[in-house]
Design a protein around this motif. Structure first.
Motif, PDB file in Angstrom:
ATOM      1  N   PRO A 297       0.762  -1.112  -0.081  1.00 18.74           N
ATOM      2  CA  PRO A 297      -0.157   0.073  -0.128  1.00 18.74           C
ATOM      3  C   PRO A 297       0.818   1.255  -0.096  1.00 18.74           C
ATOM      4  CG  PRO A 297      -0.686  -1.597   1.626  1.00 18.74           C
ATOM      5  CD  PRO A 297       0.391  -2.108   1.034  1.00 18.74           C
ATOM      6  N   GLN A 298       1.983   1.370   0.626  1.00 16.25           N
ATOM      7  CA  GLN A 298       2.984   2.210   0.692  1.00 16.25           C
ATOM      8  C   GLN A 298       3.302   2.720  -0.865  1.00 16.25           C
ATOM      9  OE1 GLN A 298       5.848   1.254   3.575  1.00 16.25           O
ATOM     10  NE2 GLN A 298       5.580   3.139   4.772  1.00 16.25           N
ATOM     11  N   LEU A 299       3.756   1.804  -1.346  1.00 16.55           N
ATOM     12  CA  LEU A 299       4.161   1.902  -2.950  1.00 16.55           C
ATOM     13  C   LEU A 299       3.169   2.581  -3.530  1.00 16.55           C
ATOM     14  CD1 LEU A 299       6.182   1.652  -5.207  1.00 16.55           C
ATOM     15  CD2 LEU A 299       5.316  -0.526  -5.671  1.00 16.55           C
ATOM     16  N   LEU A 300       2.038   1.912  -3.480  1.00 15.71           N
ATOM     17  CA  LEU A 300       0.730   2.842  -3.952  1.00 15.71           C
ATOM     18  C   LEU A 300       0.626   4.125  -3.895  1.00 15.71           C
ATOM     19  CD1 LEU A 300      -1.889   2.437  -5.723  1.00 15.71           C
ATOM     20  CD2 LEU A 300      -3.101   1.701  -3.824  1.00 15.71           C
ATOM     21  N   ASP A 301       0.594   4.634  -2.509  1.00 17.54           N
ATOM     22  CA  ASP A 301       0.575   5.987  -2.075  1.00 17.54           C
ATOM     23  C   ASP A 301       1.707   6.790  -2.835  1.00 17.54           C
ATOM     24  OD1 ASP A 301      -0.558   7.616  -0.553  1.00 17.54           O
ATOM     25  OD2 ASP A 301       0.898   7.435   0.962  1.00 17.54           O
ATOM     26  N   GLU A 302       2.979   6.318  -2.965  1.00 20.42           N
ATOM     27  CA  GLU A 302       4.120   6.857  -3.445  1.00 20.42           C
ATOM     28  C   GLU A 302       3.932   7.140  -4.803  1.00 20.42           C
ATOM     29  OE1 GLU A 302       8.834   5.632  -3.753  1.00 20.42           O
ATOM     30  OE2 GLU A 302       7.593   4.556  -2.316  1.00 20.42           O
ATOM     31  N   CYS A 303       3.524   6.121  -5.648  1.00 24.91           N
ATOM     32  CA  CYS A 303       3.216   6.304  -7.067  1.00 24.91           C
ATOM     33  C   CYS A 303       1.992   7.242  -7.390  1.00 24.91           C
ATOM     34  CB  CYS A 303       2.747   4.722  -7.793  1.00 24.91           C
ATOM     35  SG  CYS A 303       4.131   3.753  -7.654  1.00 24.91           S
TER      36      CYS A 303
ATOM     37  N   HIS B 149      -2.120  -2.159 -18.029  1.00 24.76           N
ATOM     38  CA  HIS B 149      -0.954  -2.639 -17.310  1.00 24.76           C
ATOM     39  C   HIS B 149      -0.927  -3.344 -15.972  1.00 24.76           C
ATOM     40  CE1 HIS B 149       2.475  -1.586 -20.097  1.00 24.76           C
ATOM     41  NE2 HIS B 149       1.675  -0.549 -20.197  1.00 24.76           N
ATOM     42  N   SER B 150      -0.544  -4.360 -15.662  1.00 31.86           N
ATOM     43  CA  SER B 150      -0.373  -4.912 -14.089  1.00 31.86           C
ATOM     44  C   SER B 150       0.288  -3.854 -13.302  1.00 31.86           C
ATOM     45  CB  SER B 150       0.251  -6.319 -14.224  1.00 31.86           C
ATOM     46  OG  SER B 150      -0.025  -6.954 -12.975  1.00 31.86           O
ATOM     47  N   PHE B 151      -0.216  -3.709 -12.227  1.00 26.14           N
ATOM     48  CA  PHE B 151       0.415  -2.445 -11.497  1.00 26.14           C
ATOM     49  C   PHE B 151       1.843  -3.054 -10.922  1.00 26.14           C
ATOM     50  CE2 PHE B 151       1.598   0.518  -8.193  1.00 26.14           C
ATOM     51  CZ  PHE B 151       0.948   1.587  -8.699  1.00 26.14           C
TER      52      PHE B 151
END
Ligand SMILES: [Zn+2]
Length: 338
Positions: A50-56, A314-316
């Motif tokens: 979830p942190q990566l999603l937030d960063e992206c 695209h696959s995330f």
């Protein structure tokens, strides 16, 4: 190698004058992401942090991307509306409770207009998706291998290490995907028996689906919810009547439970082998004007208008560099050439 490539592309994309010119030349393009489950306590499943999603999402906002829902993208494509900025779209497949409670809030916080595609029998707790059952079975078996003969073919899967379990499960899913209903249910029963794992009567906690009541709450907060059919069986393994009946049941249940389900459908599994041109008319009959696939690539409004039942996603990815690359004019050009 690919990772270095991502870094180089990220540098190029971040060079503003180049990106401004490239965006001008290429025109509008759209990157639609397909998201699966968040990172999980269950081993043998690589989820999205979830942190990566937030960063992206933070990165995308800072770099001038626009966020649109899949329904908005389709309407714009149909009406010839041009986006001023490269557009990103976020779709989440299947309808797990952890997707709704760990990933959707982050997308809503960034006003990213996500769509959650749910398996209706799963939300109704009638059944949980067969491919996730295989994850469960393979994670819980004490056996070091799985052997069986099917249609005169011998199968021998190694299950000694986590890596072997993942590889074996993927191969088994790929094989079982295309079996007819009867063959599929028979083999599933045999695999359960051979792996010597009691499949629980109730859906286990780690595989819990989102609840309709929660989906309604999130719908009020801006989440769109759409049909991913009922069972996660791929359409090419079902008869057209079976597909029609899944589509109808899913549509009816979504309309009963929600205020405004998405008009865009999402194919179960969704690779080019999983569905065919025969399925678009069934979708059209039911009033779905478009569908998203799992074929990787960027797209644009012209493509979507011309070929609405094969919209690419695209696959995330699992790192920021790859996210930047997928969202970039570079990938848009590459997708046009494919
Ligand atoms: Zn799915």
């Amino acid at each position: 190698m690919e990772l270095t490539m991502d870094k180089i592309i990220k540098k190029a994309v971040e060079f503003k004058p180049l990106t401004a010119v490239a965006n001008q030349l290429i025109g509008h393009y759209v990157t639609i992401f397909m998201i699966h489950r968040p990172t999980s306590k269950e081993s043998n499943y690589h989820g999205l942090n979830p942190q990566l999603l937030d960063e992206c999402l933070t990165y995308a906002k800072q770099n001038g991307f626009e966020f649109s829902s899949i329904d908005e993208i389709f309407t714009n494509a149909l009406n010839g509306v041009k986006a001023d900025r490269p557009t990103l779209c976020f779709t989440i497949d299947d309808g797990f409770d952890d997707q709704l409670n760990e990933l959707v809030p982050i997308l809503l916080k960034h006003n990213a207009k996500p769509t959650l595609y749910v398996l209706v029998d799963f939300i109704d707790t009638i059944n949980w998706p067969w491919d996730y059952k295989l994850i469960y079975l393979i994670n819980h078996t004490k056996l070091k291998e799985l052997k069986f003969t099917h249609n005169n073919r011998e199968f021998n899967f190694d299950l000694a290490t986590d890596a072997q379990k993942t590889a074996s499960r993927r191969t088994l899913v790929r094989y079982m995907k295309y079996l007819s209903q009867k063959e599929f249910f028979d083999l599933m029963a045999e695999v359960i028996q051979k792996l010597d794992v009691a499949l629980p009567d109730q859906i286990p906690e780690a595989y819990a689906p989102a609840k309709w009541s929660e989906l309604r709450e999130y719908e009020k907060r801006g989440l769109r919810i759409g049909s991913h059919a009922c069972t996660h069986r791929v359409f090419n393994s079902l008869s057209l009547d079976e597909v029609r009946s899944e589509l109808k049941r899913a549509q009816t249940r979504l309309a009963e439970e929600l205020a405004s389900p998405s008009n865009i459908f999402c194919y179960p599994s969704g690779t080019t082998q999983d569905y065919s041109y025969q399925h678009a008319p069934l979708l059209q009959e039911l009033g779905y004007p478009a569908a998203v696939s799992a074929t990787p690539g960027n797209t644009n409004y012209t493509f979507i208008k011309k070929d609405p039942y094969n919209i690419r996603r695209h696959s995330f990815p699992n790192n920021l560099d790859r996210f930047v690359r997928y969202a970039s004019w570079f990938e848009a050009v590459r997708s046009k050439l494919k």
